[in-house]
Motif scaffolding. Structure first.
Motif, PDB file in Angstrom:
ATOM      1  N   TYR A 122       0.795  -1.222   0.000  1.00  0.00           N
ATOM      2  CA  TYR A 122       0.000   0.000   0.000  1.00  0.00           C
ATOM      3  C   TYR A 122       0.830   1.276   0.000  1.00  0.00           C
ATOM      4  CZ  TYR A 122      -4.116  -2.840   0.385  1.00  0.00           C
ATOM      5  OH  TYR A 122      -5.110  -3.744   0.124  1.00  0.00           O
ATOM      6  N   GLN A 123       2.123   1.198   0.250  1.00  0.00           N
ATOM      7  CA  GLN A 123       2.980   2.381   0.161  1.00  0.00           C
ATOM      8  C   GLN A 123       3.053   2.885  -1.276  1.00  0.00           C
ATOM      9  OE1 GLN A 123       6.645   1.165   2.032  1.00  0.00           O
ATOM     10  NE2 GLN A 123       6.012   2.015   3.994  1.00  0.00           N
ATOM     11  N   ARG A 124       2.715   2.043  -2.229  1.00  0.00           N
ATOM     12  CA  ARG A 124       2.725   2.433  -3.648  1.00  0.00           C
ATOM     13  C   ARG A 124       1.441   3.165  -4.050  1.00  0.00           C
ATOM     14  NH1 ARG A 124       3.452  -3.197  -4.598  1.00  0.00           N
ATOM     15  NH2 ARG A 124       1.779  -3.032  -6.114  1.00  0.00           N
ATOM     16  N   ALA A 125       0.502   3.325  -3.133  1.00  0.00           N
ATOM     17  CA  ALA A 125      -0.785   3.944  -3.454  1.00  0.00           C
ATOM     18  C   ALA A 125      -0.605   5.397  -3.892  1.00  0.00           C
ATOM     19  CB  ALA A 125      -1.730   3.873  -2.270  1.00  0.00           C
ATOM     20  N   ARG A 126      -1.245   5.747  -4.987  1.00  0.00           N
ATOM     21  CA  ARG A 126      -1.229   7.119  -5.488  1.00  0.00           C
ATOM     22  C   ARG A 126      -2.634   7.663  -5.743  1.00  0.00           C
ATOM     23  NH1 ARG A 126       2.674   6.449  -3.462  1.00  0.00           N
ATOM     24  NH2 ARG A 126       4.790   6.507  -4.213  1.00  0.00           N
ATOM     25  N   TYR A 127      -3.641   6.752  -5.724  1.00  0.00           N
ATOM     26  CA  TYR A 127      -5.021   7.158  -5.977  1.00  0.00           C
ATOM     27  C   TYR A 127      -5.958   6.418  -5.032  1.00  0.00           C
ATOM     28  CZ  TYR A 127      -3.181   8.967 -10.364  1.00  0.00           C
ATOM     29  OH  TYR A 127      -2.444   9.649 -11.294  1.00  0.00           O
ATOM     30  N   GLY A 128      -6.992   7.106  -4.602  1.00  0.00           N
ATOM     31  CA  GLY A 128      -8.077   6.477  -3.867  1.00  0.00           C
ATOM     32  C   GLY A 128      -9.221   6.240  -4.838  1.00  0.00           C
ATOM     33  N   GLU A 129      -9.747   5.024  -4.846  1.00  0.00           N
ATOM     34  CA  GLU A 129     -10.867   4.691  -5.720  1.00  0.00           C
ATOM     35  C   GLU A 129     -12.160   4.869  -4.935  1.00  0.00           C
ATOM     36  OE1 GLU A 129     -12.734   0.827  -8.023  1.00  0.00           O
ATOM     37  OE2 GLU A 129     -10.648   0.749  -7.360  1.00  0.00           O
ATOM     38  N   MET A 130     -13.033   5.750  -5.416  1.00  0.00           N
ATOM     39  CA  MET A 130     -14.281   6.073  -4.737  1.00  0.00           C
ATOM     40  C   MET A 130     -15.472   5.678  -5.594  1.00  0.00           C
ATOM     41  SD  MET A 130     -13.542   7.910  -1.985  1.00  0.00           S
ATOM     42  CE  MET A 130     -12.940   9.410  -1.318  1.00  0.00           C
ATOM     43  N   ARG A 131     -16.556   5.334  -4.919  1.00  0.00           N
ATOM     44  CA  ARG A 131     -17.863   5.198  -5.559  1.00  0.00           C
ATOM     45  C   ARG A 131     -18.673   6.382  -5.048  1.00  0.00           C
ATOM     46  NH1 ARG A 131     -18.066   1.762  -9.868  1.00  0.00           N
ATOM     47  NH2 ARG A 131     -16.574   0.131  -9.418  1.00  0.00           N
ATOM     48  N   VAL A 132     -19.268   7.134  -5.966  1.00  0.00           N
ATOM     49  CA  VAL A 132     -19.940   8.373  -5.617  1.00  0.00           C
ATOM     50  C   VAL A 132     -21.387   8.346  -6.084  1.00  0.00           C
ATOM     51  CG1 VAL A 132     -19.870  10.886  -5.863  1.00  0.00           C
ATOM     52  CG2 VAL A 132     -17.750   9.592  -5.853  1.00  0.00           C
ATOM     53  N   ALA A 133     -22.286   8.749  -5.195  1.00  0.00           N
ATOM     54  CA  ALA A 133     -23.713   8.854  -5.513  1.00  0.00           C
ATOM     55  C   ALA A 133     -24.005  10.250  -6.065  1.00  0.00           C
ATOM     56  CB  ALA A 133     -24.552   8.596  -4.263  1.00  0.00           C
ATOM     57  N   ALA A 134     -25.163  10.416  -6.662  1.00  0.00           N
ATOM     58  CA  ALA A 134     -25.561  11.703  -7.237  1.00  0.00           C
ATOM     59  C   ALA A 134     -25.619  12.811  -6.182  1.00  0.00           C
ATOM     60  CB  ALA A 134     -26.904  11.567  -7.928  1.00  0.00           C
ATOM     61  N   ASP A 135     -25.898  12.462  -4.914  1.00  0.00           N
ATOM     62  CA  ASP A 135     -25.970  13.479  -3.859  1.00  0.00           C
ATOM     63  C   ASP A 135     -24.596  13.867  -3.312  1.00  0.00           C
ATOM     64  OD1 ASP A 135     -25.240  11.307  -2.275  1.00  0.00           O
ATOM     65  OD2 ASP A 135     -26.948  11.472  -0.921  1.00  0.00           O
ATOM     66  N   GLY A 136     -23.530  13.258  -3.838  1.00  0.00           N
ATOM     67  CA  GLY A 136     -22.175  13.595  -3.422  1.00  0.00           C
ATOM     68  C   GLY A 136     -21.590  12.685  -2.364  1.00  0.00           C
ATOM     69  N   THR A 137     -22.370  11.734  -1.858  1.00  0.00           N
ATOM     70  CA  THR A 137     -21.861  10.779  -0.884  1.00  0.00           C
ATOM     71  C   THR A 137     -20.809   9.906  -1.559  1.00  0.00           C
ATOM     72  OG1 THR A 137     -24.012  10.709   0.213  1.00  0.00           O
ATOM     73  CG2 THR A 137     -22.487   8.901   0.682  1.00  0.00           C
ATOM     74  N   ALA A 138     -19.664   9.740  -0.906  1.00  0.00           N
ATOM     75  CA  ALA A 138     -18.570   8.952  -1.486  1.00  0.00           C
ATOM     76  C   ALA A 138     -18.117   7.868  -0.525  1.00  0.00           C
ATOM     77  CB  ALA A 138     -17.393   9.861  -1.821  1.00  0.00           C
ATOM     78  N   LEU A 139     -17.806   6.707  -1.083  1.00  0.00           N
ATOM     79  CA  LEU A 139     -17.248   5.599  -0.315  1.00  0.00           C
ATOM     80  C   LEU A 139     -15.925   5.185  -0.934  1.00  0.00           C
ATOM     81  CD1 LEU A 139     -20.292   3.206   0.256  1.00  0.00           C
ATOM     82  CD2 LEU A 139     -19.172   4.665   1.928  1.00  0.00           C
ATOM     83  N   LEU A 140     -14.907   5.062  -0.119  1.00  0.00           N
ATOM     84  CA  LEU A 140     -13.625   4.561  -0.581  1.00  0.00           C
ATOM     85  C   LEU A 140     -13.730   3.052  -0.752  1.00  0.00           C
ATOM     86  CD1 LEU A 140     -10.572   5.254  -1.080  1.00  0.00           C
ATOM     87  CD2 LEU A 140     -10.216   4.562   1.296  1.00  0.00           C
ATOM     88  N   VAL A 141     -13.399   2.545  -1.936  1.00  0.00           N
ATOM     89  CA  VAL A 141     -13.483   1.103  -2.180  1.00  0.00           C
ATOM     90  C   VAL A 141     -12.117   0.458  -2.367  1.00  0.00           C
ATOM     91  CG1 VAL A 141     -15.821   1.177  -3.084  1.00  0.00           C
ATOM     92  CG2 VAL A 141     -13.897   1.389  -4.656  1.00  0.00           C
ATOM     93  N   GLY A 142     -11.077   1.250  -2.513  1.00  0.00           N
ATOM     94  CA  GLY A 142      -9.749   0.681  -2.662  1.00  0.00           C
ATOM     95  C   GLY A 142      -8.721   1.740  -2.994  1.00  0.00           C
TER      96      GLY A 142
END
Length: 157
Positions: A122-142
């Motif tokens: 995970y030290q190589r991580a450069r981006y957070g992958e999010m799932r976003v709803a139309a109301d702006g709610t976001a969940l980090l998925v990876g």
């Protein structure tokens, strides 16, 4: 008994709402800003800070809770456009809710916990992958590496 039923019903409703978001939310990649990769006191986790969260004016002009507008570039990475002021979004734009706490703009989750022994991955991580709803709610998925490849045991290492 009624209170217990209401409490369990609220929890079940929230879980089903998050599951729907994971299944049908728009995918966005948010560039990560450099942070300390792990904390020994709290176990293996990475504190997350997003580059996009550093692009707001620190002059007190933004409300403490609101939304910002991002647009996805050709690589699939979300780029800051403006603060959302209730206007209709253009095609390709997405709304992300934010909170300002302790002079820091927060977008969704600010920590990613991982299995012991995977810190190097995970030290190589450069981006957070999010799932976003139309109301702006976001969940980090990876998390993803510099080439936008998923990181983790079940996501391609």
């Amino acid at each position: 008994i009624a209170g217990l039923i209401v409490s369990l019903g609220l929890v079940a409703w929230e879980v089903s709402r998050k599951e729907r978001l994971l299944a049908s939310g728009d995918m966005l990649l948010l560039e990560l800003a450099p942070v300390d990769p792990r904390s020994l006191m709290q176990g293996d986790y990475m504190r997350l800070d997003y580059a996009i969260a550093r692009q707001w004016p620190h002059d007190g002009s933004w409300p403490s809770d609101g939304a910002l507008v991002v647009a996805v570039d050709e690589a699939g990475v979300a780029r800051f456009r403006r603060r959302h002021a209730g206007e209709t979004l253009e095609p390709g734009e997405h709304r992300l809710t934010y909170r300002i706490r302790k002079a820091r703009l927060q977008l969704g989750v600010d920590a990613f916990y991982f299995q012991e022994g995977l810190a190097e991955t995970y030290q190589r991580a450069r981006y957070g992958e999010m799932r976003v709803a139309a109301d702006g709610t976001a969940l980090l998925v990876g998390l993803r590496d510099a080439d936008r490849r998923p990181l983790g045991l079940d996501r391609g290492q």
